[in-house]
Scaffold this motif. Sequence first.
Motif, short mmCIF file in Angstrom:
data_model
loop_
_atom_site.label_atom_id
_atom_site.label_comp_id
_atom_site.label_asym_id
_atom_site.label_seq_id
_atom_site.Cartn_x
_atom_site.Cartn_y
_atom_site.Cartn_z
N LEU A 90 0.88 -1.12 -0.05
CA LEU A 90 -0.11 0.08 0.06
C LEU A 90 1.10 1.30 0.02
O LEU A 90 0.57 2.24 0.68
N THR A 91 1.93 1.11 -0.90
CA THR A 91 2.70 2.39 -0.80
C THR A 91 2.40 3.09 -2.31
O THR A 91 3.06 4.11 -2.78
N GLU A 118 -3.92 7.40 6.51
CA GLU A 118 -2.96 6.10 6.65
C GLU A 118 -2.10 5.82 5.28
O GLU A 118 -0.80 5.39 5.36
N TYR A 119 -2.58 6.11 4.24
CA TYR A 119 -1.92 5.59 2.89
C TYR A 119 -2.14 6.87 1.83
O TYR A 119 -2.84 6.82 0.86
N ALA A 283 -5.75 -2.19 -1.62
CA ALA A 283 -6.17 -1.19 -1.40
C ALA A 283 -7.65 -1.08 -0.79
O ALA A 283 -8.12 -0.64 0.12
N ARG A 286 -7.95 -3.36 2.32
CA ARG A 286 -7.85 -2.33 3.43
C ARG A 286 -8.97 -1.41 3.88
O ARG A 286 -9.34 -1.09 4.90
#
Length: 297
Positions: A90-91, A118-119, A283, A286
């Motif tokens: 998730l970067t 968070e992301y 993604a 999450r």
Amino acid sequence: MIGKLDLYKVFWTVGKCKSFSKAARELYLTQPAISQAIMQLENELDIRLFNRSPKGVSLTSEGQLLFEYVHSAINLIDVGEEKILEFKNLTAGELKVGVGDTISRHFLLPFLEIFHNEYPNIRIKIVNGTTLELVAHLKSGEIDIAICNFPLDDPTLELRPCIEIHDIFVCGEKYKPLLSKPIDLNELTKLPLIFLEHKSNSRKYVEDYMASKGIKISPEFELGSHDLLLEFAKINLGIACVTKEFSYEYLQKGVVNEIQLIEEIPKRSVGVCYLKSVPLSPASTRFVEIIENYIKK
């Protein structure tokens, strides 16, 4: 049998190392296996790729040309694998969510804020539409998940309810006498009604319920926005059918009033849906977890 991609990887490694034995060590293969792979590729291409000598091997002119393309291809594969790893961690990546304006405003926004904090490197794409439009977007691949009104009767979809909601009728100052006692749904049909458009899943749910009681509606106004329903009721244009949980601001301020029904409309829900046949992206997975973890609290 060695696949074509494996043959090119052997070829690239030999070309880089300029040695069959060094390539064998790097690939954890035997030298005869390396020699066999190169011979197989040369036979398939019907061309000699390496000059052999006691000192080692060197690329032929044709081999050098092929090496440049294979080198680029392998680098692209490596970059692709790195990108996949970024998506898994998730970067990087994209979250594509389908949602209607009302649910977006009254339910979704806090979760988008949490996810983005968070992301921050995940791009977020929001697609607006009715429930039926969002289902079509899911099936075409335009969105990963949809946040929409249930019930939904579609066996291809995974449905995960999140919050319960209630359909109610509200009125403005002019119709306050209706608040003196609970009213029957039949009586409501004699008044000017304000509903969402036909294509709305919320409208269909209430209309189907009333039809099951033998009640047919003919709204005075059909609108495309939940907020407009409240505004029309506020200025006394009729009795609006709205979602209670998305109308708290108007109800608390007293600018509209809930009409008590003798028989309440059964509750339904808002939730997440996605295709059963398509795995969720990291993604999306999450994001759904964030919503469900919050709901459980």
